[in-house]
Scaffold this motif. Structure first.
Motif, short mmCIF file in Angstrom:
data_model
loop_
_atom_site.label_atom_id
_atom_site.label_comp_id
_atom_site.label_asym_id
_atom_site.label_seq_id
_atom_site.Cartn_x
_atom_site.Cartn_y
_atom_site.Cartn_z
N GLU A 165 0.83 -1.20 0.00
CA GLU A 165 0.00 0.00 0.00
C GLU A 165 0.87 1.26 0.00
OE1 GLU A 165 -2.54 -0.40 3.41
OE2 GLU A 165 -3.84 -1.88 2.42
N ALA A 166 1.94 1.25 0.77
CA ALA A 166 2.84 2.40 0.81
C ALA A 166 3.51 2.61 -0.54
CB ALA A 166 3.90 2.21 1.90
N GLU A 167 3.90 1.52 -1.19
CA GLU A 167 4.51 1.62 -2.52
C GLU A 167 3.51 2.16 -3.53
OE1 GLU A 167 7.42 1.68 -5.25
OE2 GLU A 167 7.70 1.20 -3.14
N ALA A 168 2.25 1.72 -3.45
CA ALA A 168 1.22 2.22 -4.36
C ALA A 168 0.99 3.72 -4.14
CB ALA A 168 -0.09 1.45 -4.16
N ARG A 169 0.96 4.16 -2.88
CA ARG A 169 0.82 5.60 -2.60
C ARG A 169 1.98 6.39 -3.16
NH1 ARG A 169 -0.82 3.59 2.36
NH2 ARG A 169 1.20 4.06 3.30
N LYS A 170 3.18 5.84 -3.03
CA LYS A 170 4.38 6.51 -3.53
C LYS A 170 4.30 6.67 -5.06
CE LYS A 170 9.36 5.78 -3.79
NZ LYS A 170 10.45 4.86 -3.43
N GLN A 171 3.91 5.61 -5.74
CA GLN A 171 3.79 5.69 -7.19
C GLN A 171 2.70 6.67 -7.61
OE1 GLN A 171 3.26 1.66 -8.54
NE2 GLN A 171 5.39 1.09 -8.10
N LYS A 172 1.58 6.69 -6.89
CA LYS A 172 0.50 7.63 -7.19
C LYS A 172 0.98 9.07 -7.00
CE LYS A 172 -4.29 8.63 -5.92
NZ LYS A 172 -5.38 8.26 -5.02
N GLN A 199 4.46 14.32 -11.58
CA GLN A 199 4.80 14.41 -12.99
C GLN A 199 3.75 15.20 -13.76
OE1 GLN A 199 5.31 10.29 -14.02
NE2 GLN A 199 7.49 10.28 -13.50
N LYS A 200 2.47 14.97 -13.46
CA LYS A 200 1.40 15.72 -14.12
C LYS A 200 1.50 17.19 -13.79
CE LYS A 200 -2.09 12.06 -14.38
NZ LYS A 200 -3.41 11.62 -13.91
N LEU A 201 1.81 17.52 -12.54
CA LEU A 201 1.94 18.91 -12.13
C LEU A 201 3.11 19.57 -12.84
CD1 LEU A 201 1.01 21.20 -10.27
CD2 LEU A 201 2.53 20.26 -8.51
N ILE A 202 4.22 18.87 -12.95
CA ILE A 202 5.39 19.41 -13.65
C ILE A 202 5.07 19.65 -15.11
CG2 ILE A 202 7.73 18.83 -14.45
CD1 ILE A 202 8.13 17.45 -11.69
N ALA A 215 2.12 20.25 -16.40
CA ALA A 215 1.19 21.39 -16.48
C ALA A 215 1.96 22.71 -16.31
CB ALA A 215 0.11 21.26 -15.42
N ILE A 216 2.92 22.75 -15.42
CA ILE A 216 3.70 23.96 -15.21
C ILE A 216 4.56 24.26 -16.42
CG2 ILE A 216 5.62 24.94 -13.86
CD1 ILE A 216 4.41 23.49 -11.42
N MET A 217 5.11 23.25 -17.05
CA MET A 217 5.96 23.44 -18.22
C MET A 217 5.16 23.95 -19.42
SD MET A 217 8.52 20.17 -17.86
CE MET A 217 9.44 20.55 -19.33
N GLN A 218 3.88 23.66 -19.46
CA GLN A 218 3.05 24.11 -20.59
C GLN A 218 2.59 25.55 -20.42
OE1 GLN A 218 -0.05 21.20 -21.01
NE2 GLN A 218 1.34 19.64 -21.80
N LEU A 219 2.79 26.15 -19.27
CA LEU A 219 2.38 27.54 -19.04
C LEU A 219 3.23 28.51 -19.82
CD1 LEU A 219 1.64 27.58 -15.23
CD2 LEU A 219 0.01 27.51 -17.08
#
Length: 148
Positions: free
Chosen positions: A126-133, A139-142, A144-148
């Motif tokens: 469960e901890a590994e799954a949270r880490k991957q999530k 990555q999605k946030l990065i 989105a920031i790069m597309q600004l």
């Protein structure tokens, strides 16, 4: 971040800037200082189920807070025999050896240890799954920031 400097058998905690305020650093550095010990006492700690997240199979071992104190011995008597230092791999126990050790020295029954092992690895997954999530979210946030 404090460094510890010794001066005249007193310990003084100096901040980074205070270290450089000292006009004569030779007062703080004495290469001729020695430390000696006269007696040694050995403590034997109890073995418990640990919490090492890097344990991939079986249950991890840990040291508990309970210990038995050995008698004080003269340091010269304890160092008369030379002991070969073991390679770190010689200290590693496989999952079955760890379980046997827990059965031998703990109050747990085999069924309890098996259940603890299942729970430990479920929590680890469960901890590994949270880490991957969280990594995917970053990555999605990065992106989105790069597309600004």
């Amino acid at each position: 971040n404090n460094d510890l400097w010794l001066h005249d058998d007193e310990s003084t905690s100096c901040s980074e800037e205070a270290k450089y305020d000292c006009t004569d650093r030779d007062d703080f550095v004495n290469p001729n200082r020695t430390v000696s010990f006269s007696t040694v006492q050995i403590r034997e700690y109890n073995v418990i189920v640990g919490d090492n997240p890097f344990c991939k199979t079986g249950l991890p071992l840990g040291l508990g807070w309970k210990y038995t104190q050995g008698p004080a011995m003269d340091i010269d008597q304890t160092t008369t025999t030379t002991v070969r230092r073991k390679h770190y791999s010689e200290y590693r126990l496989c999952a079955n050896e760890r379980k046997e050790r827990l059965l031998l020295v703990s109050k747990y029954a085999l069924e309890e240890l098996d259940q603890m092992e299942v729970e430990f690895h479920r929590e680890r997954q469960e901890a590994e799954a949270r880490k991957q999530k969280d990594q995917r979210r970053r990555q999605k946030l990065i992106m989105a920031i790069m597309q600004l």
